[in-house]
Design a protein around this motif. Structure first.
Motif, PDB file in Angstrom:
ATOM      1  N   TRP A  55       0.809  -1.215   0.000  1.00 12.81           N
ATOM      2  CA  TRP A  55       0.000   0.000   0.000  1.00 12.81           C
ATOM      3  C   TRP A  55       0.843   1.266   0.000  1.00 12.81           C
ATOM      4  O   TRP A  55       0.373   2.323  -0.412  1.00 12.81           O
ATOM      5  N   GLU A  99      -6.467   4.316  -1.437  1.00  7.87           N
ATOM      6  CA  GLU A  99      -5.099   3.811  -1.341  1.00  7.87           C
ATOM      7  C   GLU A  99      -4.256   4.625  -0.361  1.00  7.87           C
ATOM      8  O   GLU A  99      -3.388   4.082   0.328  1.00  7.87           O
ATOM      9  N   GLU A 116      -5.109   3.382   3.029  1.00  8.64           N
ATOM     10  CA  GLU A 116      -4.495   2.063   3.210  1.00  8.64           C
ATOM     11  C   GLU A 116      -3.016   2.215   3.566  1.00  8.64           C
ATOM     12  O   GLU A 116      -2.497   1.528   4.454  1.00  8.64           O
ATOM     13  N   GLU A 176      -1.009   1.036   6.974  1.00  5.98           N
ATOM     14  CA  GLU A 176       0.169   0.172   6.867  1.00  5.98           C
ATOM     15  C   GLU A 176       1.345   0.772   7.638  1.00  5.98           C
ATOM     16  O   GLU A 176       2.060   0.063   8.365  1.00  5.98           O
ATOM     17  N   SER A 194      -8.527   1.811  11.733  1.00 10.89           N
ATOM     18  CA  SER A 194      -9.069   0.500  11.405  1.00 10.89           C
ATOM     19  C   SER A 194     -10.580   0.453  11.622  1.00 10.89           C
ATOM     20  O   SER A 194     -11.309  -0.201  10.875  1.00 10.89           O
ATOM     21  N   ALA A 245     -10.200   2.373   6.004  1.00  4.78           N
ATOM     22  CA  ALA A 245      -9.090   1.475   5.683  1.00  4.78           C
ATOM     23  C   ALA A 245      -9.496   0.064   6.099  1.00  4.78           C
ATOM     24  O   ALA A 245     -10.477  -0.117   6.838  1.00  4.78           O
ATOM     25  N   PRO A 246      -8.780  -0.966   5.657  1.00  5.23           N
ATOM     26  CA  PRO A 246      -9.129  -2.331   6.043  1.00  5.23           C
ATOM     27  C   PRO A 246      -9.085  -2.514   7.562  1.00  5.23           C
ATOM     28  O   PRO A 246      -8.285  -1.883   8.258  1.00  5.23           O
TER      29      PRO A 246
END
Length: 450
Positions: free
Chosen positions: A232, A297, A300, A304, A325, A330-331
């Motif tokens: 990412w 992105e 993300e 990360e 989170s 974001a994931p």
């Protein structure tokens, strides 16, 4: 998730207009989606139009180096034509919505859609001016692999030689560069010779079903490939346009180099964690306004790098990672990871302790409506923030005594907590205090909070 968690997430929750980016709105079925979709489509088309215009100017500068005066004359004609066209577009589009009441959603949608359509058409037109085709030879292997983008991409990405063959003479190159403001970066676009790029530019993409690759076919003449296979934090975007054949006309590198970062920006972090934390702040600052096509992105990449910065337990990095989170931007990290992040944050941050308390109630869920899953642990975590002297946490503790939601209903302790919170400057505690008095049939005398 209840109002308390929304308060924690306020700094990270953003509008979701980015989901409509570069969309022609053909999928829209709800009137509520019409205006935001058309606004995003207009913005995406304007962005592509600006790219096509700048690339044309770059091509003219490159192609007329031998005769700069003639190139300047050509560029002046393009500028004059573009100004005239913009006036024409902005005069034409209100005509398409003339019979619709001004200000109504349908009127806004019609004007925006017209602008987006005309901008895409103009972009395709500009791409055909002084196209700067890649060198061709009599060898049949150099022939255009396909008019359809996906077969072309499979052939283009196969090896460095194919990529070089179908790259424009002049390529728009985007890279993130530091600004005058410390820790901030901005995308800078320059024109570079296609022959000077480092081939191969991408790994093979034989089909659409390649993990980490997103392919967007904007129209018959423009396609974008977003490549996240390197992670990412190292996203690359490849812009293609179709002229006599498809050709790579733009390469975007959304990574941040170590050489642009400060070696020791935060104490108690390793060098790598320092770099990760700085990257997280930079990517978040880029993504927060949602004016970049890669908003998803960018968030993300923020997560990360926050997870990297939190490896040794840094409270602030841990808290930011946990909140991001749970924000939906974001994931989501696994539940055990989320708990570890909140525990690390709770060691020194009141907000971290409150986040841990909410985690024990709601779990790793973005929306949770049921009763608290583990009241004992939730109260224990909240007490951590209370003992740090946090007025918001003290008021929250009072609300649990007032409602009995965690098993202990004690109006006297609730009143004591509300009063203590007020004394420490949290004025919203007065709402809880008034509600407590209003719903009590007898006089309440404060006892102790904790």
């Amino acid at each position: 998730m209840n109002r308390f968690v929304f308060t924690l997430l306020a700094s990270l929750l953003l509008p979701v207009s980015a989901v409509y980016a570069q969309d022609d709105c053909s999928h829209v079925t709800s009137s509520l989606e019409m205006v935001p979709c058309s606004e995003a489509a207009k913005k995406a088309a304007d962005t592509q139009l600006n790219v096509s215009y700048k690339q044309l100017m770059t091509r003219l500068e490159s192609d007329y180096r031998a005769d700069p005066a003639l190139g300047a004359e050509y560029a002046a004609k393009v500028k004059e034509s573009q100004r005239a066209w913009l006036k024409l577009r902005d005069a034409n589009c209100p005509l398409e919505a003339f019979e619709i009441e001004t200000g109504m959603p349908a009127h806004v949608f019609a004007v925006n859609s017209c602008i987006a359509r005309m901008s895409r058409e103009r972009s395709a037109y500009l791409d055909k001016i002084a196209p700067g085709q890649p060198e061709q030879s009599s060898d049949k292997s150099v022939a255009c692999p396909s008019d359809d983008f996906m077969p072309f991409l499979a052939a283009f990405s196969a090896d460095g030689q194919s990529q070089r063959r179908f790259t424009a003479l002049t390529v728009k190159s985007l890279a993130l560069k530091p600004t005058a403001e410390a820790g901030r970066f901005e995308p800078i676009v320059t024109g570079v010779k296609g022959a000077e790029l480092g081939y191969p530019l991408m790994a093979p993409i034989p089909s659409r079903k390649i993990l980490g690759v997103k392919i967007q076919e904007l129209d018959d003449s423009h396609s974008i490939v977003v490549d996240k296979r390197a992670g990412w934090s190292h996203v690359k975007v490849f812009n293609f346009s179709r002229q006599a054949c498809w050709v790579l006309e733009g390469v975007e590198d959304w990574s941040i180099s170590n050489k642009d970062l400060i070696v020791a920006s935060k104490p108690k972090l390793s060098k790598e964690e320092n770099f990760c934390y700085q990257r997280a702040e930079a990517f978040e600052a880029l993504g927060a306004p949602e004016d970049q096509p890669l908003t998803v992105e960018l968030f993300e990449a923020t997560l990360e790098n926050l997870l990297c910065a939190a490896r040794s337990g840094n409270p602030l990095a841990s808290y930011k990672a946990a909140i991001l989170s749970l924000s939906g931007m974001a994931p989501q990290v696994p539940t055990d990871t989320l708990e570890s992040l909140f525990k690390a944050a709770a060691t020194t941050l009141p907000n971290g302790a409150m986040g841990l308390s909410e985690f024990y109630c709601d779990g790793n869920e973005l929306t949770f409506d049921g009763p608290c899953k583990d009241p004992a642990l939730a109260e224990q975590a909240l007490m951590g923030a209370v003992k740090m002297g946090n007025a918001v946490a003290i008021s929250k503790l009072g609300s649990t005594f007032a409602s009995g939601e965690w098993g202990t209903k004690d109006p006297s302790r609730a009143m004591a907590c509300y009063q203590l919170s007020l004394a420490q400057g949290y004025e919203n505690a007065n709402l809880g205090l008034e509600h407590l008095k209003k719903n009590s049939t007898t006089e309440i005398k404060p006892s102790y909070c904790f």
